[in-house]
Design a protein around this motif. Structure first.
Motif, mmCIF file in Angstrom:
data_model
loop_
_atom_site.group_PDB
_atom_site.id
_atom_site.type_symbol
_atom_site.label_atom_id
_atom_site.label_comp_id
_atom_site.label_asym_id
_atom_site.label_seq_id
_atom_site.Cartn_x
_atom_site.Cartn_y
_atom_site.Cartn_z
ATOM 1 N N PRO A 1 14.523 -6.505 -9.432
ATOM 2 C CA PRO A 1 13.593 -5.404 -9.249
ATOM 3 C C PRO A 1 12.914 -5.015 -10.550
ATOM 4 O O PRO A 1 13.568 -4.890 -11.569
ATOM 5 N N PHE B 1 9.371 -1.282 -3.914
ATOM 6 C CA PHE B 1 8.517 -1.650 -5.031
ATOM 7 C C PHE B 1 7.860 -0.407 -5.600
ATOM 8 O O PHE B 1 7.935 0.678 -5.020
ATOM 9 N N SER B 2 7.239 -0.564 -6.773
ATOM 10 C CA SER B 2 6.641 0.577 -7.470
ATOM 11 C C SER B 2 5.156 0.359 -7.684
ATOM 12 O O SER B 2 4.686 -0.776 -7.831
ATOM 13 N N ASP C 1 5.472 -2.615 -10.472
ATOM 14 C CA ASP C 1 5.141 -3.811 -9.701
ATOM 15 C C ASP C 1 3.653 -3.987 -9.410
ATOM 16 O O ASP C 1 3.182 -5.109 -9.254
ATOM 17 N N TYR D 1 -0.231 -7.479 -10.201
ATOM 18 C CA TYR D 1 1.059 -7.208 -9.578
ATOM 19 C C TYR D 1 2.130 -8.122 -10.160
ATOM 20 O O TYR D 1 1.840 -9.154 -10.766
ATOM 21 N N ARG E 1 7.474 -10.043 -8.165
ATOM 22 C CA ARG E 1 8.230 -9.643 -6.985
ATOM 23 C C ARG E 1 7.351 -9.546 -5.747
ATOM 24 O O ARG E 1 7.848 -9.432 -4.631
ATOM 25 N N LEU E 2 6.034 -9.531 -5.916
ATOM 26 C CA LEU E 2 5.109 -9.383 -4.803
ATOM 27 C C LEU E 2 4.274 -10.655 -4.666
ATOM 28 O O LEU E 2 3.988 -11.324 -5.652
ATOM 29 N N VAL F 1 8.229 -6.940 -0.321
ATOM 30 C CA VAL F 1 8.737 -7.462 -1.574
ATOM 31 C C VAL F 1 9.169 -8.906 -1.397
ATOM 32 O O VAL F 1 9.780 -9.265 -0.397
#
Length: 531
Positions: free
Chosen positions: A28, A38-39, A264, A507, A510-511, A528
């Motif tokens: 993460p 996610f952020s 993210d 991004y 993770r994406l 994610v």
């Protein structure tokens, strides 16, 4: 910020659609988060009540919390039913909205036609002084809720009739062919009855009808957390379990965190960082044309700017491409239209010669108009360093190409900028910006060149054409009329088009599967990467 007649500021919302899939690291970003969380980098919102904000920072959060009656189809830019089942009319004046049954707010309260009527009435009610009040000015009864003097004698729009739990009848003051597409704007979202017990408290903890609900308190200047709504049965269920909106004071700091894997998703990479982002992120960097436009407004209420030839000379003396290259690393698009390219009815060179860089012709036109005497003050806010950078370039070009001897800057605090323009205190060219609310020429032309505009410009033929376009039988029928109105505004040039913003998005690993649409921040579709 964007500047409209009596309206609040807003900034662009880049819209994101992400799909799941394997690939990239599974750790993460920021550490310690759930696998399906996610952020998103965000600037502090101003409000979280749908009727009381037009800030893109707020909209990014609200798009996750609320379903508006209509959405914008990312492929065609046309209305797509969301909370509504249908929006119909036989005369473009009386509209029937049928809402999809069985929907609930995040607190379990049913979403009904009354939920929409209550929210719209609250936004239209003048004493509330909510940002999006003006969106309801075409509904019958608006003037009674916003009298020129004294308090309103009612708090409900007479043009709203709740027929039954799923049917709302809306009567406008005149035919308006653009009405269905306006329903995609956040101001038309519903509010639960629970909101009206304490509207100030609701602004801090809104309850919506969308795929996410708030997860804890809004931690100002730090973060806003949302989680998947357990009661949502709408058309866009959340793919992620949770989203954390991390609040940053500057885009540069957010970009640093994106590079370091501490956030993210960043929807607004600073243009100065775009070349590096392209190299560093590769296919995780996405650029797309947006609906945001920058203009140079001219105070035609000042007799020194009364000549259309003078205004055109200023336009022709500005090298848009050179400024875009120097200030925005070539990421923005120089414009010769009052509309953004993604708006139906856009014409690439609607402006013609008046927007083409030609110093010799500009100087001849300037001299023919009698030139300019006194100090030429250039007005802009201090909200972003790039504003002063491009105003400096404009100042140098006007000095060099037109021989304007005395140019000075009037840099105004962002909090005071709109009120300064509303009061017509600007005595020279000023930065003007518009962020598209919905893809229609009306959203640009009537909002910025219509009655009560910042320039003090008046043209009856323009207003008549806008009225005819608004009353056209169909959206398609309205386009030629809006184009004729645009031609008049360009011929008189009370406001000069400069460039169209291109959204720069990045991004983390993770994406994956990023597709971009400029019409909404569809974070509900984000998931994610699971490695």
């Amino acid at each position: 910020m964007r500047v409209t007649r009596s309206r609040a500021a807003a900034l662009a919302v880049a819209a994101i659609m992400l799909s799941g899939g394997c690939g990239g690291g599974s750790s993460p970003a920021g550490g310690g988060k759930a696998a399906n969380e996610f952020s998103v980098a965000l600037t502090e919102p101003d409000h979280l009540t749908p009727g009381n904000t037009s800030s893109s920072y707020s909209l990014t959060v609200l798009d996750a919390l609320f379903d508006t009656p209509v959405a914008i189809d990312p492929a065609s830019g046309t209305p797509l039913m969301r909370a509504a089942e249908s929006v119909t009319s036989t005369d473009q004046k009386v509209w029937t909205i049928k809402f999809k049954p069985g929907r609930t707010f995040g607190n379990g309260e049913p979403v009904t036609a009354q939920s929409f009527a209550d929210a719209w009435n609250a936004t239209a009610y003048g004493p509330n002084a909510w940002t999006n009040n003006y969106y309801f000015d075409k509904i019958e009864g608006y003037d009674e809720l916003n009298p020129e003097s004294g308090e309103p004698t009612t708090d409900k729009l007479s043009g709203l009739e709740v027929v039954d739990d799923t049917t709302l009848k809306v009567t406008l003051t005149a035919p308006f062919s653009q009405f269905p597409i306006t329903l995609a704007w956040i101001a038309f979202a519903p509010m639960p009855k629970a909101a009206f017990a304490d509207l100030k408290a609701y602004d801090q903890a809104p309850i919506g009808n969308g795929p996410f609900v708030l997860d804890g308190a809004w931690e100002h200047d730090k973060q806003i957390k949302v989680k998947r709504s357990p009661s949502y049965t709408g058309d866009r269920p959340a793919k992620a379990d949770a989203v954390t909106f991390k609040i940053y004071a500057s885009r540069d700091t957010a970009y640093t965190d994106l590079r370091a894997g501490r956030v993210d998703l960043q929807l607004t990479i600073p243009p100065a960082s775009a070349p590096e982002a392209k190299k560093l992120l590769g296919d995780r960097y996405v650029a797309t044309a947006g609906g945001t436009m920058d203009y140079l407004g001219l105070p035609v209420f000042d007799k020194r700017f009364a000549s259309a030839d003078l205004r055109k000379a200023i336009s022709m003396a500005i090298d848009r491409q050179a400024i875009v290259d120097a200030v925005y690393n070539g990421t923005f698009k120089p414009m010769a239209s009052l509309l953004a390219p993604l708006v139906p009815g856009y014409r690439e060179n609607a402006c013609g010669e008046a927007c083409a860089y030609d110093p010799a012709k500009a100087k001849a036109l300037y001299d023919r108009a009698g030139g300019f005497t006194g100090t030429l003050n250039l007005w802009f806010s201090n909200a972003d360093p790039s504003y002063e950078q491009w105003m400096t370039a404009v100042a140098n070009q006007l000095k060099q190409n037109l021989g304007v001897a005395d140019v000075k800057f009037r840099k105004v605090p962002a909090s005071d900028y709109l009120s300064t323009l509303r009061a017509h205190k600007q005595d020279g060219p000023y930065r003007n910006n518009w962020v598209m609310d919905y893809p229609s020429p009306q959203n640009y032309l009537e909002s910025m060149w219509g009655e009560g505009n910042r320039m003090g410009w008046e043209n009856k033929e323009f207003l008549d054409l806008i009225g005819q376009a608004n009353s056209a039988p169909t959206f398609d029928d309205s386009i030629p009329l809006y184009q004729k109105a645009e031609d008049i505004a360009l011929a008189e040039m009370p406001m000069i088009p400069l460039w169209n913003w291109q959204d720069q998005i990045g991004y983390s690993t993770r994406l994956s599967g990023v597709n971009v649409t400029p019409y909404s921040a569809n974070l509900d579709a984000v998931s994610v990467t699971q490695g």
